[in-house]
Design a protein around this motif. Structure first.
Motif, PDB file in Angstrom:
ATOM      1  N   ARG A  18      34.777  32.084  46.423  1.00 34.65           N
ATOM      2  CA  ARG A  18      35.817  31.058  46.494  1.00 34.65           C
ATOM      3  C   ARG A  18      37.191  31.717  46.551  1.00 34.65           C
ATOM      4  O   ARG A  18      37.523  32.529  45.694  1.00 34.65           O
ATOM      5  N   LYS A  19      37.949  31.366  47.554  1.00 37.66           N
ATOM      6  CA  LYS A  19      39.321  31.868  47.704  1.00 37.66           C
ATOM      7  C   LYS A  19      39.377  33.393  47.650  1.00 37.66           C
ATOM      8  O   LYS A  19      40.254  33.972  47.003  1.00 37.66           O
ATOM      9  N   GLY A  20      38.415  34.049  48.271  1.00 33.89           N
ATOM     10  CA  GLY A  20      38.397  35.510  48.289  1.00 33.89           C
ATOM     11  C   GLY A  20      37.886  36.151  47.021  1.00 33.89           C
ATOM     12  O   GLY A  20      37.945  37.366  46.854  1.00 33.89           O
ATOM     13  N   ILE A  21      37.380  35.357  46.110  1.00 34.82           N
ATOM     14  CA  ILE A  21      36.852  35.854  44.837  1.00 34.82           C
ATOM     15  C   ILE A  21      35.337  35.702  44.861  1.00 34.82           C
ATOM     16  O   ILE A  21      34.810  34.681  45.293  1.00 34.82           O
ATOM     17  N   HIS A  22      34.656  36.713  44.369  1.00 32.64           N
ATOM     18  CA  HIS A  22      33.194  36.682  44.307  1.00 32.64           C
ATOM     19  C   HIS A  22      32.777  36.818  42.844  1.00 32.64           C
ATOM     20  O   HIS A  22      33.110  37.806  42.194  1.00 32.64           O
ATOM     21  N   GLN A  50      32.540  26.840  35.447  1.00 29.70           N
ATOM     22  CA  GLN A  50      33.814  26.404  36.016  1.00 29.70           C
ATOM     23  C   GLN A  50      34.989  27.047  35.284  1.00 29.70           C
ATOM     24  O   GLN A  50      35.967  27.469  35.906  1.00 29.70           O
ATOM     25  N   ALA A  51      34.891  27.145  33.966  1.00 29.13           N
ATOM     26  CA  ALA A  51      35.952  27.775  33.184  1.00 29.13           C
ATOM     27  C   ALA A  51      36.065  29.259  33.538  1.00 29.13           C
ATOM     28  O   ALA A  51      37.177  29.788  33.665  1.00 29.13           O
ATOM     29  N   LEU A  52      34.939  29.921  33.710  1.00 30.42           N
ATOM     30  CA  LEU A  52      34.944  31.332  34.079  1.00 30.42           C
ATOM     31  C   LEU A  52      35.611  31.544  35.436  1.00 30.42           C
ATOM     32  O   LEU A  52      36.475  32.415  35.593  1.00 30.42           O
ATOM     33  N   VAL A  53      35.246  30.742  36.409  1.00 36.78           N
ATOM     34  CA  VAL A  53      35.832  30.859  37.748  1.00 36.78           C
ATOM     35  C   VAL A  53      37.333  30.586  37.684  1.00 36.78           C
ATOM     36  O   VAL A  53      38.129  31.285  38.324  1.00 36.78           O
TER      37      VAL A  53
END
Length: 67
Positions: A18-22, A50-53
């Motif tokens: 998501r948004k360049g984050i894996h 969700q909190a971690l992301v």
């Protein structure tokens, strides 16, 4: 859920891009279909993931501002 087979408690991997984050977690508690292996997360696990992301996204934005 559709096949009406018994769901058993286990762990499954979870990956999100998501948004360049894996983000990749090897073992997340879930309900797993004993026939097809499809997994379902309870609200507690979903909230935690969700909190971690969100934290990873926030920290990534801070890093981007530094450079």
């Amino acid at each position: 859920m559709y096949c009406q087979t018994e769901m058993k408690r286990g762990t499954v991997p979870f990956h999100i891009d998501r948004k360049g984050i894996h983000v990749s977690l090897d073992e997340v508690p879930a309900w797993v279909c004993s026939q097809g292996g499809e997994s379902y997360f309870e609200a507690t696990e979903v909230d935690s993931m969700q909190a971690l992301v969100k934290v990873v996204e926030e920290q990534t934005l801070k890093l981007a501002r530094v450079t």
